[in-house]
Write an enzyme that holds these catalytic residues in place. Sequence first.
Site, short mmCIF file in Angstrom:
data_model
loop_
_atom_site.label_atom_id
_atom_site.label_comp_id
_atom_site.label_asym_id
_atom_site.label_seq_id
_atom_site.Cartn_x
_atom_site.Cartn_y
_atom_site.Cartn_z
N ILE A 84 -1.72 1.27 1.22
CA ILE A 84 -1.23 0.34 -0.26
C ILE A 84 -0.87 1.51 -1.02
CG2 ILE A 84 -1.78 -1.13 -2.21
CD1 ILE A 84 -4.25 -1.89 -0.24
N CYS A 85 0.54 1.35 -1.59
CA CYS A 85 1.02 2.35 -2.57
C CYS A 85 0.64 1.70 -3.82
CB CYS A 85 2.56 2.45 -2.37
SG CYS A 85 3.39 3.73 -3.61
N LEU A 86 -0.24 2.12 -4.47
CA LEU A 86 -0.62 1.76 -5.80
C LEU A 86 -1.29 3.02 -6.71
CD1 LEU A 86 -1.31 -0.93 -7.44
CD2 LEU A 86 -3.44 -1.03 -6.64
#
Length: 147
Positions: A84-86
């Site tokens: 997840i790109c967060l």
Amino acid sequence: MALKRIHKELNDLARDPPAQCSAGPVGDDMFHWQATIMGPNDSPYQGGVFFLTIHFPTDYPFKPPKVAFTTRIYHPNINSNGSICLDILRSQWSPALTISKVLLSICSLLCDPNPDDPLVPEIARIYKTDREKYNRIAREWTQKYAM
């Protein structure tokens, strides 16, 4: 320190669970959790049930947990490995954040993808140029993998 904090978060989650989410340890290992996120109603993921793994580092909460989807999902900020790109799972992590807040942030990422910081540039391109196609494919994947 980490174990005490993880126990506290587990108790807080039981007392006040975040909307559409649940999480807890896998077996007896307090450092390895499984989480569930229900696809938000105002998104193409509606009706889906998405599973994630959470691994806490031994120096939690000073380092962020590693969170990844185990259910496949069509999203510009989540790749085929479930990464997840967060920002709050990377540079913007703070010890004040909790798993509850992380899960809510992932929920809002499902409603509002960030195509300007994509993990999957091709999906981001479709999201930006052909929203109808993006929504259709995301719904298809949700029906195929998350129901």
